[in-house]
Design an enzyme around this catalytic site. Structure first.
Site, PDB file in Angstrom:
ATOM      1  N   ASP A  92       0.849  -1.192   0.000  1.00  0.00           N
ATOM      2  CA  ASP A  92       0.000   0.000   0.000  1.00  0.00           C
ATOM      3  C   ASP A  92       0.883   1.240   0.000  1.00  0.00           C
ATOM      4  O   ASP A  92       2.048   1.201   0.429  1.00  0.00           O
ATOM      5  CB  ASP A  92      -0.949  -0.005   1.193  1.00  0.00           C
ATOM      6  CG  ASP A  92      -0.238   0.240   2.518  1.00  0.00           C
ATOM      7  OD1 ASP A  92       0.695  -0.537   2.825  1.00  0.00           O
ATOM      8  OD2 ASP A  92      -0.589   1.187   3.233  1.00  0.00           O
ATOM      9  N   GLU A 135      -0.151  -0.625   5.724  1.00  0.00           N
ATOM     10  CA  GLU A 135       0.837  -0.052   6.644  1.00  0.00           C
ATOM     11  C   GLU A 135       0.716   1.460   6.742  1.00  0.00           C
ATOM     12  O   GLU A 135       0.815   2.043   7.832  1.00  0.00           O
ATOM     13  CB  GLU A 135       2.248  -0.447   6.201  1.00  0.00           C
ATOM     14  CG  GLU A 135       3.350  -0.126   7.211  1.00  0.00           C
ATOM     15  CD  GLU A 135       3.887   1.294   7.123  1.00  0.00           C
ATOM     16  OE1 GLU A 135       4.481   1.773   8.102  1.00  0.00           O
ATOM     17  OE2 GLU A 135       3.699   1.932   6.057  1.00  0.00           O
TER      18      GLU A 135
END
Length: 453
Positions: free
Chosen positions: A92, A156
Site C-alpha cells: 500500500d 501499513e
C-alpha cells in the site's frame, strides 16, 4: 558493483526489476477506500501472490486482515535444519497528494536523472522487488540457504493495525529466527545503514463545536465563539515558541547517541526554504529520532475560494503524534487527548477520537544477525562501514513481532534514503540503491545461514 557472483547476477536482473516495479507502481493501492478503489489494492495483492507462486513459494495466500485489507503471505522452504528468515514489505502507498506537483504521473514509473519516479517506488513497492532480487540471485548461485517466509502488508500507511491483529490471532504464521523489515532506508544514498529505532505513532481526530450553525460575522462576530478560532488556539498550544512539541506530561528532552544529522544536510534533504529556521531544540537527530513530534495532518474548514463572511460553528483537525522509543503509545495518546481537551478555550465543546496507533521500537544491534548484515553491507558497499541510525517514522508491526517472537532478531533496511522523498510529490528510488541493497540482503542470508559472521 563488484565481481562477486551474487552482485553480477543482481546486475543482470535489474532490467526485469524495473519492468516489475513499473507494473507494481501502476496499481493505485492506497488503502483508503473512500478515496481510491478497493480493486486497485486487491489487484496489487494478486500481482504479488502470482509473483511469489512463480518463484516457487508454497502456501501463498491473500490474508483478509481485520481492517478490511489484504496482506500477502508465502513460504519458501530451504535446506533441512536451516534457520527461518521472515522478509517484510508493504504494497500500500500514500496518496499522491497534488498530482499537479508531480513532474510525471505518480502511478507511472518514469526514469529521470538516474532515478525511477513513482508513488511507492521506494516506500515500499521497491522493497518487495528488493526481496525478490535477493532470492533470485541466491537461487542462481547455489540456492537459498534458509527457510524464507514473506509477508507483504496492505495497509501499513494507514496505521489501522490489520496485520498486527492478524498476526496476534495466528501467532504461528510469522515465526522466524530473524526478521528483515524492508521498509527503512540508508542515512544517505551510498551509505549502508540499518535502522535500530523507530518512533511510534498515534492519530487523533479533534472536533470543536461552539454554535448551532454558522452566523453572519458582521452581525455576530466579536462575541459569538468561533469554532475555527478555538481550534487554531488548541493546535498552537501543541508547540513551544521554538517549534518544539509540547504535550502536557510528555517528556521531550531525550538525546540520540548514534550517527548525527548535520543541520545543513538536513536543510538540504528537507528542502527548507532560504531564511526559514529549523524548529525545535537539541540536535537534529534528537528532534527526529529521540523526541516526540506533533503534526497537523489536516483541517476541515471552509476553503479560501468561495468562503463566506461567517463565524464557524464547528471545525475538525487530524493530529499525528510521533512517539519516541521508551514511551508507551497508549499513554501518549491519553496525554494528547487530555492536552487538547484542557487547552480548548471558551468552554467550547470538544471531542477527540483515536483512529490509529503504533508502538515505538528499539532493536539490539549487538546480535549475530547485525554482524552478518555488517559483513554483507561491506561487500555491497565497498569501502563503507555499516552505520546505525534511527527513523522518525513508524512501522507498528515491529513491536507486534517483537512481542510475539522475543527471541527473533529484527533488522530494518530499505530504499527510503532522503532523496527518495517518500510521502511527498515526486517520490523516487535510486536503482543503484535497489541493486546494492538486494546484493546485501542476499549475502546477509548466506552469511547468516552459515553462522560465519
Amino acid at each position: 558493483m563488484s565481481s562477486n557472483p551474487v552482485a553480477v547476477t543482481v546486475a543482470s536482473l535489474m532490467p526485469r526489476a524495473k519492468e516489475e516495479l513499473t507494473e507494481l507502481v501502476a496499481f493505485k493501492s492506497v488503502a483508503d477506500f473512500d478515496q481510491f478503489p478497493r480493486e486497485e489494492s486487491e489487484g496489487a495483492a494478486r500481482w504479488l501472490a502470482d509473483a511469489l507462486t512463480a518463484e516457487g513459494f508454497q502456501d501463498v495466500a491473500l490474508l483478509d486482515t481485520p481492517d478490511g485489507t489484504q496482506s500477502v503471505y508465502g513460504y519458501l522452504p530451504g535446506p533441512q535444519g536451516a534457520k527461518t528468515v521472515l522478509l517484510y514489505a508493504h504494497y500500500d502507498v500514500q496518496p499522491p497528494l497534488d498530482e499537479a506537483g508531480w513532474a510525471t504521473p505518480p502511478f507511472e514509473l518514469t526514469e529521470r536523472d538516474g532515478r525511477w519516479f513513482g508513488r511507492g517506488a521506494a516506500d515500499c513497492k521497491g522493497g518487495v522487488i528488493m526481496h525478490l532480487l535477493a532470492l533470485r540471485a541466491l537461487k542462481a548461485n547455489g540456492g537459498v540457504p534458509v527457510h524464507v517466509k514473506i509477508i507483504v502488508e496492505g495497509s501499513e500507511e494507514q496505521g489501522t493495525g490489520g496485520l498486527e491483529r492478524y498476526a496476534e490471532e495466528h501467532p504461528g504464521l510469522l515465526t522466524a529466527d530473524t526478521i528483515v523489515i524492508g521498509d527503512a532506508g540508508n542515512f544517505r544514498a551510498g551509505l549502508p545503514t540499518v535502522t535500530t529505532t523507530l518512533r511510534g505513532m498515534t492519530l487523533v481526530r479533534v472536533r470543536i463545536d461552539t454554535l448551532a450553525g454558522n452566523l453572519h460575522s458582521g452581525q455576530f462576530g466579536g462575541a459569538a465563539p468561533d469554532a475555527l478560532a478555538a481550534l487554531v488556539r488548541v493546535l498552537d498550544s501543541l508547540r513551544a515558541e521554538d517549534g518544539s512539541t509540547t504535550v502536557d506530561g510528555l517528556a521531550a528532552d531525550d538525546t540520540w547517541q548514534g550517527i548525527q544529522y548535520e543541520d545543513e544536510q538536513f536543510r538540504k534533504d528537507a528542502k527548507v526554504l532560504d531564511g526559514v529556521e529549523l524548529i525545535g531544540s537539541g540536535t537534529v537527530a534528537d528532534r527526529i529520532w529521540a523526541r516526540p513530534a506533533v503534526t497537523v495532518l489536516g483541517i476541515d474548514c471552509p476553503p479560501v475560494v468561495g468562503a463566506t463572511p461567517s463565524v464557524q460553528a464547528s471545525a475538525r483537525a487530524l493530529i499525528s503524534l510521533r512517539v519516541p522509543p521508551g514511551v508507551d503509545a497508549a499513554k501518549a495518546t491519553e496525554l494528547l487527548r487530555a492536552h487538547v481537551e484542557s487547552h480548548t478555550p471558551w468552554g467550547a465543546r470538544v471531542t477527540t477520537e483515536q483512529i490509529g496507533q503504533g508502538q515505538a521500537f528499539r532493536a539490539d544491534p549487538a546480535s549475530p544477525a547485525y554482524q552478518a548484515m555488517a559483513e554483507a553491507m561491506a561487500v555491497a558497499y565497498p569501502g563503507q562501514e555499516m552505520q546505525y541510525a534511527g527513523q522518525g517514522g513508524s512501522i507498528p508491526l515491529c513491536n507486534t513481532l517483537a512481542a510475539l517472537y522475543p527471541e527473533a532478531e529484527i533488522l530494518l533496511i530499505g530504499l527510503s534514503e532522503p532523496e527518495a522523498q517518500i510521502h511527498a510529490v515526486n517520490e523516487s528510488v535510486s536503482p543503484d540503491e535497489l541493486e546494492r541493497l538486494s546484493v546485501a540482503e542476499a549475502l546477509f542470508l548466506r552469511t547468516y545461514a552459515s553462522g560465519a559472521a
